[in-house]
Write an enzyme that holds these catalytic residues in place. Structure first.
Site: not given
Ligand code: 13P
Length: 255
Positions: A13, A15, A98, A100, A170, A176, A216
């Site tokens: 991904n 991003k 996701h 985010e 996730e 991250g 991560s």
């Protein structure tokens, strides 16, 4: 539980990273490194990179996906891209839900369900993301959170359509941050998700479902995570921007 019932999928991904020229260069670098993978390899890239990524990956084992899609086929939705449009340019995969998108762009379980519906209707394979915030883990409600996210997102999805769904667990606190879930934590939640899917579709369908871990995952910890019985692949952020690191993860999934 039999891991051979499902194929491992390693998906990047990207991003909001990489211009089309950079996307082409990175994929050219990756191609020889992942060509002998014994798992599916997917790169989900920004919309503007899709064309370059599709061209660069043509004839290779790398498949291309987008990072989101709208739930309508077309219409007055400034700035949005539909699943039909993605399919039309040759995309096979799309990430939906996701964290985010949920945290920064207002995605909810309901809009995630609508996006999943649209993506499946367009013929795409969905990478559905679920995961808890740190406070939720600390409250001991991780299983409830991911179960609810999974159930709502899969509302209306048939058993046949489920074959085009991958779930990515996730944990938000691991994205991250460099703070990975332990292999046991990842496996525990992946198994809980599989159990929920079994209640909805039966054990055989659940056993055939690819459930990734993301957060991560990197060249160092991938092997241990991917060795877990219910971890069938990874959704990789930062490490998917480096060909060498990504290929180590692909190799770990190919064992
Ligand atoms: P990182 O691998 O950078 O933690 O990102 C994980 C992720 O969000 C993949 O979708």
């Amino acid at each position: 539980m039999n891991k051979t019932l499902r194929k491992a999928v390693i998906a990047g991904n990207w991003k909001m990273n990489k211009t089309p020229a950079e996307a082409k260069a990175l994929i050219e670098e990756m191609k020889p490194l992942v060509s002998d993978a014994d798992c599916d390899v997917v790169l989900c890239v920004p919309y503007v990179d899709l064309q370059a990524a599709l061209e660069a990956s043509e004839g290779s084992n790398i498949k291309i996906g987008a990072e989101n899609c709208h739930w309508e086929v077309s219409g007055a939705y400034t700035g949005e891209v539909s699943a039909e449009m993605l399919k039309a340019v040759g995309v096979d995969y799309v990430i939906i839900g996701h964290s985010e998108r949920r945290t920064y762009f207002g995605d909810t379980d309901v809009t995630v369900q609508k996006r999943v519906r649209a993506a499946l209707d367009a013929g795409l394979t969905v990478i559905l993301c679920v995961g808890e915030y740190l406070e939720q883990r600390e409250q001991g409600i991780t299983t409830e959170i991911v179960s609810m996210q999974t159930k709502i997102a899969l509302g209306g999805v048939s058993e046949e359509e489920l074959k085009r769904v991958i779930i990515a667990y996730e944990p938000v606190w691991a994205i991250g941050t460099g703070r990975t879930a332990t292999a046991e934590q990842a496996n525990e939640v992946n198994k809980a998700i599989r159990d929920v899917v079994a209640t909805l579709y039966g054990q055989a369908a659940a056993d055939g479902l690819t459930i990734q871990y993301g957060g991560s995952m990197n060249a160092k910890n991938a092997e241990e995570l991917l060795a877990q019985p219910d971890v069938d692949g990874g959704l990789i952020g930062g490490a998917s921007l480096k060909a060498a690191d990504f290929s180590v993860i692909v190799r770990a999934a190919s064992k």
